[in-house]
Scaffold this motif. Structure first.
Motif, short mmCIF file in Angstrom:
data_model
loop_
_atom_site.label_atom_id
_atom_site.label_comp_id
_atom_site.label_asym_id
_atom_site.label_seq_id
_atom_site.Cartn_x
_atom_site.Cartn_y
_atom_site.Cartn_z
N ILE A 1 0.84 -1.20 0.00
CA ILE A 1 0.00 0.00 0.00
C ILE A 1 0.88 1.25 0.00
O ILE A 1 0.63 2.20 -0.74
N THR A 2 1.91 1.24 0.83
CA THR A 2 2.83 2.39 0.89
C THR A 2 3.45 2.66 -0.47
O THR A 2 3.47 3.80 -0.94
N SER A 3 3.94 1.62 -1.13
CA SER A 3 4.54 1.79 -2.44
C SER A 3 3.56 2.37 -3.44
O SER A 3 3.91 3.22 -4.26
N SER A 4 2.30 1.93 -3.35
CA SER A 4 1.31 2.42 -4.31
C SER A 4 0.92 3.87 -4.06
O SER A 4 0.53 4.58 -4.99
N LEU A 5 1.02 4.33 -2.80
CA LEU A 5 0.60 5.70 -2.48
C LEU A 5 1.74 6.73 -2.58
O LEU A 5 1.47 7.92 -2.69
N MET A 6 2.98 6.28 -2.52
CA MET A 6 4.09 7.24 -2.53
C MET A 6 4.16 8.04 -3.82
O MET A 6 4.71 9.13 -3.83
N GLY A 7 3.57 7.55 -4.88
CA GLY A 7 3.57 8.29 -6.13
C GLY A 7 2.71 9.54 -6.08
O GLY A 7 2.90 10.46 -6.87
N TRP A 8 1.75 9.59 -5.16
CA TRP A 8 0.88 10.75 -5.01
C TRP A 8 1.55 11.67 -4.00
O TRP A 8 1.18 11.73 -2.85
N GLN A 9 2.54 12.39 -4.43
CA GLN A 9 3.46 13.09 -3.56
C GLN A 9 2.86 14.19 -2.70
O GLN A 9 3.52 14.71 -1.83
N ARG A 10 1.61 14.52 -2.87
CA ARG A 10 1.02 15.61 -2.09
C ARG A 10 0.13 15.11 -0.95
O ARG A 10 -0.72 15.83 -0.48
N ILE A 11 0.31 13.86 -0.54
CA ILE A 11 -0.50 13.35 0.55
C ILE A 11 0.38 13.01 1.74
O ILE A 11 1.59 12.87 1.61
N ARG A 12 -0.25 12.95 2.89
CA ARG A 12 0.41 12.49 4.12
C ARG A 12 -0.34 11.24 4.56
O ARG A 12 -1.57 11.25 4.65
N PHE A 13 0.40 10.18 4.84
CA PHE A 13 -0.27 8.95 5.24
C PHE A 13 0.62 8.07 6.10
O PHE A 13 1.85 8.26 6.15
N GLU A 14 -0.03 7.14 6.78
CA GLU A 14 0.65 6.09 7.52
C GLU A 14 -0.08 4.78 7.24
O GLU A 14 -1.29 4.78 7.07
N VAL A 15 0.67 3.70 7.20
CA VAL A 15 0.09 2.37 7.06
C VAL A 15 0.77 1.49 8.09
O VAL A 15 2.01 1.47 8.16
N THR A 16 -0.02 0.79 8.88
CA THR A 16 0.54 -0.13 9.85
C THR A 16 0.15 -1.55 9.48
O THR A 16 -0.86 -1.78 8.82
N GLU A 17 0.99 -2.48 9.90
CA GLU A 17 0.69 -3.90 9.78
C GLU A 17 1.01 -4.52 11.12
O GLU A 17 2.14 -4.40 11.61
N ASP A 18 0.03 -5.14 11.75
CA ASP A 18 0.22 -5.73 13.08
C ASP A 18 1.17 -6.91 13.03
O ASP A 18 1.19 -7.66 12.05
#
Length: 164
Positions: free
Chosen positions: A62-79
């Motif tokens: 998910i992180t790899s897929s979202l990093m291309g949208w450079q104007r967003i801030r996000f976090e993804v966790t995996e337990d």
């Protein structure tokens, strides 16, 4: 083996929302329809969060897929699970990406070789040990994202399940 975690889109311009949903759907293999709410920490931006379930490594994908949208801030966790350590990924336009391994107790686990390298660099005067440890712990990302996290308290959460 199954993994679960949470996707936090802390801020995005509304025009990017369908693209973000499409990117996450591409990873999970199922349609994604996030609930977007205003982000008080960034007027004109929105936020969303969703719990997900999928294969181990889904957070990184998910992180790899979202990093291309450079104007967003996000976090993804995996337990963490009995079969695998967990992970935390954060992204901000100013800092780029941060990734850490998370143990079963929720703490960041820093590999021994990284610690030894930091101590060696500090002895050589090439880094300040405390600053290097802060970098390994993601302190800059936490500081930048904290106001966005706080603004999201009480926001709706949706479950996303990956196609099997």
């Amino acid at each position: 083996m199954s993994a679960r975690g949470v996707l936090y889109v802390h801020s995005a311009q509304p025009a990017l929302c369908p693209h973000i949903e499409w990117a996450v759907a591409g990873v999970l293999g199922v349609p994604v329809d996030l609930t977007w709410t205003p982000q008080p920490a960034a007027p004109g931006h929105v936020r969303a969060q969703a719990e997900w379930q999928g294969r181990p490594g889904t957070a990184a994908a998910i992180t790899s897929s979202l990093m291309g949208w450079q104007r967003i801030r996000f976090e993804v966790t995996e337990d963490a699970s009995p079969e695998a350590d967990g992970s935390r990924h954060a992204y901000t336009p100013a800092l780029g990406a941060f990734t850490a391994v998370i143990g079963a107790s929720g703490d960041i686990m820093i590999p021994e070789d990284r610690l030894r390298s930091a101590m060696l660099l500090a002895r050589q005067g090439r880094v300040v040990l405390e600053e290097e440890l802060d970098r390994m712990l993601g302190r800059q990302w936490d500081e930048e994202l904290e106001s966005f996290r706080y603004a999201g308290e009480g926001a709706p959460v949706r479950w996303l399940h990956a196609a099997v």
